[in-house]
Design a protein around this motif. Structure first.
Motif, PDB file in Angstrom:
ATOM      1  N   GLN A  38      38.320  -3.529 -18.635  1.00 27.58           N
ATOM      2  CA  GLN A  38      38.388  -2.228 -17.960  1.00 27.58           C
ATOM      3  C   GLN A  38      37.592  -2.236 -16.651  1.00 27.58           C
ATOM      4  O   GLN A  38      37.994  -1.606 -15.668  1.00 27.58           O
ATOM      5  CB  GLN A  38      37.873  -1.121 -18.875  1.00 27.58           C
ATOM      6  N   TRP A  39      36.468  -2.958 -16.629  1.00 31.35           N
ATOM      7  CA  TRP A  39      35.684  -3.090 -15.404  1.00 31.35           C
ATOM      8  C   TRP A  39      36.525  -3.768 -14.325  1.00 31.35           C
ATOM      9  O   TRP A  39      36.495  -3.352 -13.166  1.00 31.35           O
ATOM     10  CB  TRP A  39      34.395  -3.868 -15.679  1.00 31.35           C
ATOM     11  N   ASP A  40      37.268  -4.823 -14.713  1.00 40.14           N
ATOM     12  CA  ASP A  40      38.135  -5.523 -13.757  1.00 40.14           C
ATOM     13  C   ASP A  40      39.113  -4.571 -13.076  1.00 40.14           C
ATOM     14  O   ASP A  40      39.332  -4.662 -11.867  1.00 40.14           O
ATOM     15  CB  ASP A  40      38.935  -6.633 -14.451  1.00 40.14           C
ATOM     16  N   VAL A  41      39.704  -3.667 -13.843  1.00 35.48           N
ATOM     17  CA  VAL A  41      40.664  -2.706 -13.283  1.00 35.48           C
ATOM     18  C   VAL A  41      39.973  -1.816 -12.252  1.00 35.48           C
ATOM     19  O   VAL A  41      40.483  -1.615 -11.142  1.00 35.48           O
ATOM     20  CB  VAL A  41      41.320  -1.864 -14.399  1.00 35.48           C
ATOM     21  N   LEU A  42      38.809  -1.284 -12.601  1.00 38.85           N
ATOM     22  CA  LEU A  42      38.066  -0.430 -11.670  1.00 38.85           C
ATOM     23  C   LEU A  42      37.606  -1.218 -10.449  1.00 38.85           C
ATOM     24  O   LEU A  42      37.694  -0.734  -9.313  1.00 38.85           O
ATOM     25  CB  LEU A  42      36.867   0.213 -12.364  1.00 38.85           C
ATOM     26  N   TRP A  43      37.103  -2.429 -10.656  1.00 38.94           N
ATOM     27  CA  TRP A  43      36.616  -3.259  -9.548  1.00 38.94           C
ATOM     28  C   TRP A  43      37.749  -3.569  -8.566  1.00 38.94           C
ATOM     29  O   TRP A  43      37.571  -3.472  -7.354  1.00 38.94           O
ATOM     30  CB  TRP A  43      35.981  -4.531 -10.097  1.00 38.94           C
ATOM     31  N   GLN A  44      38.909  -3.924  -9.101  1.00 38.22           N
ATOM     32  CA  GLN A  44      40.042  -4.222  -8.216  1.00 38.22           C
ATOM     33  C   GLN A  44      40.497  -2.973  -7.466  1.00 38.22           C
ATOM     34  O   GLN A  44      40.862  -3.041  -6.288  1.00 38.22           O
ATOM     35  CB  GLN A  44      41.189  -4.855  -9.001  1.00 38.22           C
ATOM     36  N   ALA A  45      40.460  -1.820  -8.102  1.00 37.50           N
ATOM     37  CA  ALA A  45      40.821  -0.570  -7.419  1.00 37.50           C
ATOM     38  C   ALA A  45      39.815  -0.259  -6.314  1.00 37.50           C
ATOM     39  O   ALA A  45      40.199   0.211  -5.233  1.00 37.50           O
ATOM     40  CB  ALA A  45      40.902   0.577  -8.427  1.00 37.50           C
ATOM     41  N   TYR A  46      38.546  -0.527  -6.563  1.00 37.15           N
ATOM     42  CA  TYR A  46      37.500  -0.338  -5.558  1.00 37.15           C
ATOM     43  C   TYR A  46      37.750  -1.242  -4.352  1.00 37.15           C
ATOM     44  O   TYR A  46      37.707  -0.792  -3.202  1.00 37.15           O
ATOM     45  CB  TYR A  46      36.143  -0.623  -6.202  1.00 37.15           C
ATOM     46  N   LEU A  47      38.028  -2.515  -4.628  1.00 35.95           N
ATOM     47  CA  LEU A  47      38.304  -3.454  -3.539  1.00 35.95           C
ATOM     48  C   LEU A  47      39.548  -3.033  -2.756  1.00 35.95           C
ATOM     49  O   LEU A  47      39.569  -3.120  -1.527  1.00 35.95           O
ATOM     50  CB  LEU A  47      38.469  -4.873  -4.085  1.00 35.95           C
ATOM     51  N   THR A  48      40.566  -2.572  -3.452  1.00 37.66           N
ATOM     52  CA  THR A  48      41.786  -2.104  -2.791  1.00 37.66           C
ATOM     53  C   THR A  48      41.481  -0.908  -1.896  1.00 37.66           C
ATOM     54  O   THR A  48      41.977  -0.833  -0.762  1.00 37.66           O
ATOM     55  CB  THR A  48      42.859  -1.744  -3.834  1.00 37.66           C
ATOM     56  N   PHE A  49      40.673   0.013  -2.372  1.00 39.27           N
ATOM     57  CA  PHE A  49      40.293   1.183  -1.578  1.00 39.27           C
ATOM     58  C   PHE A  49      39.680   0.761  -0.243  1.00 39.27           C
ATOM     59  O   PHE A  49      39.964   1.340   0.801  1.00 39.27           O
ATOM     60  CB  PHE A  49      39.319   2.073  -2.356  1.00 39.27           C
ATOM     61  N   TYR A  50      38.825  -0.262  -0.284  1.00 40.88           N
ATOM     62  CA  TYR A  50      38.175  -0.738   0.937  1.00 40.88           C
ATOM     63  C   TYR A  50      38.938  -1.880   1.610  1.00 40.88           C
ATOM     64  O   TYR A  50      38.399  -2.545   2.495  1.00 40.88           O
ATOM     65  CB  TYR A  50      36.722  -1.136   0.649  1.00 40.88           C
ATOM     66  N   GLU A  51      40.174  -2.105   1.175  1.00 41.24           N
ATOM     67  CA  GLU A  51      41.068  -3.112   1.768  1.00 41.24           C
ATOM     68  C   GLU A  51      40.412  -4.490   1.800  1.00 41.24           C
ATOM     69  O   GLU A  51      40.395  -5.182   2.818  1.00 41.24           O
ATOM     70  CB  GLU A  51      41.499  -2.673   3.167  1.00 41.24           C
ATOM     71  N   GLN A  52      39.858  -4.882   0.651  1.00 37.83           N
ATOM     72  CA  GLN A  52      39.169  -6.159   0.514  1.00 37.83           C
ATOM     73  C   GLN A  52      39.798  -6.984  -0.592  1.00 37.83           C
ATOM     74  O   GLN A  52      40.332  -6.432  -1.567  1.00 37.83           O
ATOM     75  CB  GLN A  52      37.689  -5.940   0.178  1.00 37.83           C
ATOM     76  N   THR A  53      39.728  -8.279  -0.448  1.00 35.15           N
ATOM     77  CA  THR A  53      40.088  -9.202  -1.530  1.00 35.15           C
ATOM     78  C   THR A  53      38.947 -10.198  -1.662  1.00 35.15           C
ATOM     79  O   THR A  53      38.306 -10.553  -0.667  1.00 35.15           O
ATOM     80  CB  THR A  53      41.400  -9.955  -1.242  1.00 35.15           C
ATOM     81  N   LEU A  54      38.683 -10.600  -2.883  1.00 28.64           N
ATOM     82  CA  LEU A  54      37.634 -11.580  -3.149  1.00 28.64           C
ATOM     83  C   LEU A  54      38.203 -12.691  -4.012  1.00 28.64           C
ATOM     84  O   LEU A  54      39.047 -12.439  -4.885  1.00 28.64           O
ATOM     85  CB  LEU A  54      36.469 -10.931  -3.898  1.00 28.64           C
ATOM     86  N   PRO A  55      37.725 -13.917  -3.829  1.00 32.54           N
ATOM     87  CA  PRO A  55      38.127 -14.990  -4.742  1.00 32.54           C
ATOM     88  C   PRO A  55      37.682 -14.657  -6.165  1.00 32.54           C
ATOM     89  O   PRO A  55      36.656 -13.998  -6.366  1.00 32.54           O
ATOM     90  CB  PRO A  55      37.371 -16.209  -4.212  1.00 32.54           C
TER      91      PRO A  55
END
Length: 152
Positions: A16-33
């Motif tokens: 569930q953290w992964d889902v929230l973390w990815q949504a956070y990154l998407t909000f800020y238009e970021q991708t991380l390895p």
């Protein structure tokens, strides 16, 4: 509707953290390895350094906050950087963000910190409405220099 509970992040929260973390990154238009995300999650569970809290409602994670207590050159007491804050879009306006920030305030005080600070994008008007009520807008301007970018 179930009441929101704020609690420390656990290893079992990872999906569930992964889902929230990815949504956070998407909000800020970021991708991380993936290795950065994996390393962050382990760091958040470790002793010392970062700490993470999550908001849970009805058995589902609805928000996260990551913070980093650290020494300060302007005080003998530590300060606390609230690095990441995200609330699921469907839960915004429910008080979840405020509860997450207030939980960081409490944790920071327990750790002896005299200050909590954070940044947000100037266009993040939804979050800024909350921040303007529970924090003080700093007069500082932030500059960044990544090691692979040239200063202009």
């Amino acid at each position: 509707m179930n009441e929101v509970t704020i609690r420390p992040l656990t290893r079992e929260d990872r999906p569930q953290w992964d889902v929230l973390w990815q949504a956070y990154l998407t909000f800020y238009e970021q991708t991380l390895p993936q290795e950065v995300t994996d390393g962050l999650f382990e760091r958040l569970l470790g002793e010392g350094g970062h700490f993470a809290l999550v908001a849970e409602r009805g058995g589902k994670l609805t928000g996260l906050v990551h913070s980093l207590p650290h020494a300060s050159t302007w005080s003998l007491a530590p300060t606390c950087y609230l690095e990441d804050l995200f609330v699921d879009a469907g839960q915004r306006g429910t008080g979840t963000g405020r509860k997450l920030i207030e939980a960081v305030y409490e944790a920071a005080e327990t750790l002896g910190c005299t200050n909590v600070y954070w940044h947000t994008h100037d266009h993040n008007s939804t979050a800024r409405r909350l921040y303007d009520r529970i924090g003080l807008l700093s007069k500082f301007v932030r500059y960044d220099k990544r090691r692979w970018e040239e200063a202009r």
